[in-house]
Write a protein that holds these residues in place. Structure first.
Motif, PDB file in Angstrom:
ATOM      1  N   ASP A 193       0.828  -1.203   0.000  1.00  0.00           N
ATOM      2  CA  ASP A 193       0.000   0.000   0.000  1.00  0.00           C
ATOM      3  C   ASP A 193       0.865   1.257   0.000  1.00  0.00           C
ATOM      4  O   ASP A 193       0.578   2.227  -0.699  1.00  0.00           O
ATOM      5  CB  ASP A 193      -0.924   0.006   1.213  1.00  0.00           C
ATOM      6  CG  ASP A 193      -1.961  -1.113   1.174  1.00  0.00           C
ATOM      7  OD1 ASP A 193      -2.310  -1.549   0.055  1.00  0.00           O
ATOM      8  OD2 ASP A 193      -2.401  -1.557   2.248  1.00  0.00           O
ATOM      9  N   ASP A 194       1.923   1.230   0.799  1.00  0.00           N
ATOM     10  CA  ASP A 194       2.874   2.332   0.878  1.00  0.00           C
ATOM     11  C   ASP A 194       4.078   1.980   0.003  1.00  0.00           C
ATOM     12  O   ASP A 194       4.698   0.931   0.186  1.00  0.00           O
ATOM     13  CB  ASP A 194       3.311   2.518   2.337  1.00  0.00           C
ATOM     14  CG  ASP A 194       4.238   3.711   2.523  1.00  0.00           C
ATOM     15  OD1 ASP A 194       4.830   4.183   1.536  1.00  0.00           O
ATOM     16  OD2 ASP A 194       4.381   4.169   3.672  1.00  0.00           O
ATOM     17  N   LEU A 195       4.395   2.839  -0.948  1.00  0.00           N
ATOM     18  CA  LEU A 195       5.452   2.543  -1.917  1.00  0.00           C
ATOM     19  C   LEU A 195       6.736   3.333  -1.661  1.00  0.00           C
ATOM     20  O   LEU A 195       7.568   3.482  -2.555  1.00  0.00           O
ATOM     21  CB  LEU A 195       4.944   2.817  -3.334  1.00  0.00           C
ATOM     22  CG  LEU A 195       3.792   1.914  -3.795  1.00  0.00           C
ATOM     23  CD1 LEU A 195       3.270   2.363  -5.150  1.00  0.00           C
ATOM     24  CD2 LEU A 195       4.217   0.459  -3.838  1.00  0.00           C
ATOM     25  N   GLN A 196       6.915   3.807  -0.441  1.00  0.00           N
ATOM     26  CA  GLN A 196       8.167   4.465  -0.088  1.00  0.00           C
ATOM     27  C   GLN A 196       9.337   3.527  -0.350  1.00  0.00           C
ATOM     28  O   GLN A 196       9.271   2.334  -0.074  1.00  0.00           O
ATOM     29  CB  GLN A 196       8.157   4.859   1.391  1.00  0.00           C
ATOM     30  CG  GLN A 196       7.161   5.938   1.751  1.00  0.00           C
ATOM     31  CD  GLN A 196       7.523   7.304   1.182  1.00  0.00           C
ATOM     32  OE1 GLN A 196       8.711   7.612   1.000  1.00  0.00           O
ATOM     33  NE2 GLN A 196       6.516   8.122   0.891  1.00  0.00           N
TER      34      GLN A 196
ATOM     35  N   GLU B 243      -5.972   9.540 -21.662  1.00  0.00           N
ATOM     36  CA  GLU B 243      -4.619   9.857 -21.212  1.00  0.00           C
ATOM     37  C   GLU B 243      -4.645  10.632 -19.902  1.00  0.00           C
ATOM     38  O   GLU B 243      -3.783  10.438 -19.030  1.00  0.00           O
ATOM     39  CB  GLU B 243      -3.884  10.655 -22.288  1.00  0.00           C
ATOM     40  CG  GLU B 243      -3.578   9.854 -23.544  1.00  0.00           C
ATOM     41  CD  GLU B 243      -2.811  10.653 -24.569  1.00  0.00           C
ATOM     42  OE1 GLU B 243      -2.538  11.856 -24.323  1.00  0.00           O
ATOM     43  OE2 GLU B 243      -2.455  10.081 -25.620  1.00  0.00           O
ATOM     44  N   ASP B 244      -5.645  11.501 -19.741  1.00  0.00           N
ATOM     45  CA  ASP B 244      -5.772  12.234 -18.476  1.00  0.00           C
ATOM     46  C   ASP B 244      -6.051  11.280 -17.317  1.00  0.00           C
ATOM     47  O   ASP B 244      -5.567  11.499 -16.201  1.00  0.00           O
ATOM     48  CB  ASP B 244      -6.887  13.280 -18.567  1.00  0.00           C
ATOM     49  CG  ASP B 244      -6.470  14.508 -19.369  1.00  0.00           C
ATOM     50  OD1 ASP B 244      -5.244  14.705 -19.551  1.00  0.00           O
ATOM     51  OD2 ASP B 244      -7.356  15.259 -19.811  1.00  0.00           O
ATOM     52  N   ASP B 245      -6.833  10.233 -17.588  1.00  0.00           N
ATOM     53  CA  ASP B 245      -7.094   9.239 -16.545  1.00  0.00           C
ATOM     54  C   ASP B 245      -5.792   8.562 -16.111  1.00  0.00           C
ATOM     55  O   ASP B 245      -5.547   8.350 -14.916  1.00  0.00           O
ATOM     56  CB  ASP B 245      -8.063   8.160 -17.045  1.00  0.00           C
ATOM     57  CG  ASP B 245      -9.469   8.676 -17.280  1.00  0.00           C
ATOM     58  OD1 ASP B 245      -9.829   9.712 -16.685  1.00  0.00           O
ATOM     59  OD2 ASP B 245     -10.199   8.038 -18.065  1.00  0.00           O
ATOM     60  N   ILE B 246      -4.961   8.210 -17.100  1.00  0.00           N
ATOM     61  CA  ILE B 246      -3.680   7.551 -16.793  1.00  0.00           C
ATOM     62  C   ILE B 246      -2.768   8.495 -16.024  1.00  0.00           C
ATOM     63  O   ILE B 246      -2.139   8.097 -15.022  1.00  0.00           O
ATOM     64  CB  ILE B 246      -3.003   7.084 -18.095  1.00  0.00           C
ATOM     65  CG1 ILE B 246      -3.854   6.007 -18.774  1.00  0.00           C
ATOM     66  CG2 ILE B 246      -1.595   6.547 -17.815  1.00  0.00           C
ATOM     67  CD1 ILE B 246      -3.365   5.620 -20.151  1.00  0.00           C
ATOM     68  N   LYS B 247      -2.703   9.743 -16.454  1.00  0.00           N
ATOM     69  CA  LYS B 247      -1.862  10.723 -15.766  1.00  0.00           C
ATOM     70  C   LYS B 247      -2.305  10.894 -14.319  1.00  0.00           C
ATOM     71  O   LYS B 247      -1.457  10.889 -13.398  1.00  0.00           O
ATOM     72  CB  LYS B 247      -1.931  12.061 -16.511  1.00  0.00           C
ATOM     73  CG  LYS B 247      -1.041  13.141 -15.919  1.00  0.00           C
ATOM     74  CD  LYS B 247      -1.087  14.400 -16.778  1.00  0.00           C
ATOM     75  CE  LYS B 247      -0.178  15.484 -16.207  1.00  0.00           C
ATOM     76  NZ  LYS B 247      -0.188  16.703 -17.052  1.00  0.00           N
ATOM     77  N   HIS B 248      -3.592  11.013 -14.107  1.00  0.00           N
ATOM     78  CA  HIS B 248      -4.117  11.179 -12.746  1.00  0.00           C
ATOM     79  C   HIS B 248      -3.795   9.949 -11.895  1.00  0.00           C
ATOM     80  O   HIS B 248      -3.392  10.080 -10.731  1.00  0.00           O
ATOM     81  CB  HIS B 248      -5.625  11.407 -12.801  1.00  0.00           C
ATOM     82  CG  HIS B 248      -6.271  11.501 -11.456  1.00  0.00           C
ATOM     83  ND1 HIS B 248      -6.019  12.536 -10.579  1.00  0.00           N
ATOM     84  CD2 HIS B 248      -7.162  10.669 -10.830  1.00  0.00           C
ATOM     85  CE1 HIS B 248      -6.724  12.350  -9.466  1.00  0.00           C
ATOM     86  NE2 HIS B 248      -7.415  11.230  -9.599  1.00  0.00           N
ATOM     87  N   ALA B 249      -3.937   8.759 -12.475  1.00  0.00           N
ATOM     88  CA  ALA B 249      -3.649   7.525 -11.743  1.00  0.00           C
ATOM     89  C   ALA B 249      -2.174   7.446 -11.351  1.00  0.00           C
ATOM     90  O   ALA B 249      -1.828   7.023 -10.244  1.00  0.00           O
ATOM     91  CB  ALA B 249      -4.052   6.313 -12.569  1.00  0.00           C
ATOM     92  N   CYS B 250      -1.295   7.852 -12.262  1.00  0.00           N
ATOM     93  CA  CYS B 250       0.139   7.849 -11.950  1.00  0.00           C
ATOM     94  C   CYS B 250       0.455   8.802 -10.806  1.00  0.00           C
ATOM     95  O   CYS B 250       1.281   8.492  -9.930  1.00  0.00           O
ATOM     96  CB  CYS B 250       0.950   8.231 -13.178  1.00  0.00           C
ATOM     97  SG  CYS B 250       1.064   6.929 -14.417  1.00  0.00           S
ATOM     98  N   ARG B 251      -0.192   9.950 -10.790  1.00  0.00           N
ATOM     99  CA  ARG B 251       0.026  10.901  -9.694  1.00  0.00           C
ATOM    100  C   ARG B 251      -0.476  10.327  -8.377  1.00  0.00           C
ATOM    101  O   ARG B 251       0.143  10.542  -7.319  1.00  0.00           O
ATOM    102  CB  ARG B 251      -0.666  12.234  -9.999  1.00  0.00           C
ATOM    103  CG  ARG B 251      -0.090  12.989 -11.194  1.00  0.00           C
ATOM    104  CD  ARG B 251       1.388  13.240 -11.056  1.00  0.00           C
ATOM    105  NE  ARG B 251       1.933  14.063 -12.140  1.00  0.00           N
ATOM    106  CZ  ARG B 251       3.187  14.060 -12.507  1.00  0.00           C
ATOM    107  NH1 ARG B 251       4.063  13.244 -11.914  1.00  0.00           N
ATOM    108  NH2 ARG B 251       3.612  14.839 -13.484  1.00  0.00           N
TER     109      ARG B 251
ATOM    110  N   GLY C  50       4.177   7.061  -2.651  1.00  0.00           N
ATOM    111  CA  GLY C  50       5.580   6.970  -2.265  1.00  0.00           C
ATOM    112  C   GLY C  50       6.564   6.598  -3.336  1.00  0.00           C
ATOM    113  O   GLY C  50       7.765   6.822  -3.183  1.00  0.00           O
ATOM    114  N   VAL C  51       6.114   5.997  -4.452  1.00  0.00           N
ATOM    115  CA  VAL C  51       7.056   5.606  -5.508  1.00  0.00           C
ATOM    116  C   VAL C  51       7.622   6.853  -6.176  1.00  0.00           C
ATOM    117  O   VAL C  51       6.914   7.848  -6.359  1.00  0.00           O
ATOM    118  CB  VAL C  51       6.366   4.686  -6.536  1.00  0.00           C
ATOM    119  CG1 VAL C  51       5.282   5.421  -7.301  1.00  0.00           C
ATOM    120  CG2 VAL C  51       7.383   4.092  -7.497  1.00  0.00           C
TER     121      VAL C  51
END
Length: 363
Positions: free
Chosen positions: A232-235, A258-266, A272-273
């Motif tokens: 869950d935590d990607l630190q 593409e906006d959906d993908i960008k938002h998901a990446c954020r 933490g990644v």
């Protein structure tokens, strides 16, 4: 005289990294204890990095996870469900971590593979082929009375995957206790690359180790069902590589645009990644670079077989990050280049790779 013997010992080890202490003692006409003392001195001087005589300039990328037999079945004509289809068949060695390791080894990187195989002919062949390709497989686990894993891909006449069947249960044996038993081999890693075939507890263990030691950790997704193994935590995770569907599973959203993908990446970065790369097949990739965002198109190629292209992409990205001071754009471009070479090959790992394959590509 003592310093002369130590230098002679160092030169012999540099030429033969896997030579035993007994062999060193015999060649230098020293006692085993004297040899051990010289090695300990070289380790204190950081001219060697510990057991197995790893040299600082050759610290390996350690790949941990799936290794199996790949069986690719390709229909001769249009696939018809519910009936027998004429096919061609191709068999090779595969597995996400193993494929990444072989790509890296063929690119000239020092590479270690830590995987689990059975004590059958497939397992012995898999480890032997790894050694021939340039991987150190000595830290891998061979399980008595077990059959090695398999991955069967059904491809249509155009080489696109229709269905894949993965038998990867042996990876469950790569648990925390086993990883701890390989601490000596893993401690010298320049980078650790782990696929999500590993148990969740093992991923957690590698993540905690990355935070504690500061070693780069790259996680590579393998399927939507195994996204549940991601912490869950990607630190502590330097990079997460996954496809659109796997990213959607992570954030529990449908990613249509593409906006959906960008938002998901954020959202994932907020967990933490440091960075995320999303592979989009023939459309290319989308990736973060810290706070920046980029989209790169894939080169158009005549596809022979898609199997292994994603692993080649991941390998080239890792190679680049180890060689090019964390330049994410160059890493992704090299990944797309290597994936394109793999798409044009019938083999899971392109056999034409060489140490200069990714050098001097256009920026």
């Amino acid at each position: 005289m003592i310093e002369s013997k130590k230098e002679q010992l160092y030169q012999i080890i540099h030429a033969q990294p896997f030579i035993s202490q007994q062999e060193l003692a015999e060649r230098l006409q020293l006692s085993r204890s004297a040899v051990a003392g010289h090695i300990a001195s070289l380790i204190r001087e950081k001219r060697l990095l510990g057991r197995a005589y790893v040299f600082p300039e050759r610290r390996p990328v350690v790949c941990i996870g799936g290794a199996n037999i790949d069986r690719k079945v390709r229909t001769v004509g249009a696939l018809q469900m519910g009936t027998s289809n004429p096919v061609s068949q191709y068999e090779s060695f595969g597995g996400v971590a193993r494929n990444i390791a072989e790509n890296l080894a063929r690119l000239g990187s020092a590479t270690s593979l830590i995987c689990a195989v059975g004590d059958d002919a497939s397992g012995a062949g898999l480890l032997a082929q790894g050694r021939v390709a340039g991987m150190d497989t000595s830290a891998s686990l061979t399980l008595s009375g077990q059959g090695s894993g398999s991955y069967t891909a059904i491809l249509d006449a155009d080489g696109e995957m229709v269905l894949a069947l993965a038998h990867m249960q042996l990876c469950e044996q790569l648990d925390v206790a086993f990883l701890a038993s390989r601490q000596t081999q893993r401690a010298v890693a320049l980078m650790t690359v782990a696929d999500l075939n590993l148990p969740k507890s093992s991923i957690d263990y590698l993540q905690a180790e990355a935070i504690r030691c500061g070693h780069p950790l790259v996680l590579v997704a393998v399927s939507q069902p195994k996204m549940s193994r991601l912490p869950d935590d990607l630190q502590g995770v330097r990079l997460l590589i996954l496809n659109r569907a796997e990213l959607g599973t992570r954030v529990a959203q449908t990613l249509d645009t593409e906006d959906d993908i960008k938002h998901a990446c954020r959202l994932v970065q907020a967990q933490g990644v440091q960075d995320v790369i999303v592979t989009l097949g023939e459309a290319g990739v989308m990736l973060t670079d810290g706070a920046e965002w980029h989209e790169l198109h894939a080169p158009a190629v005549d596809v022979c077989d898609v199997t292994g292209a994603g692993d080649a992409f991941a390998a080239a990205v890792c190679w680049s990050l180890c060689h090019d001071d964390n330049d994410m754009i160059s890493a992704a471009k090299r990944g797309l280049h290597l994936a394109a070479l793999t798409l044009q090959s019938a083999a899971t790992v392109c056999p034409d790779l060489a140490p200069d394959t990714l050098i001097n590509l256009p920026k």
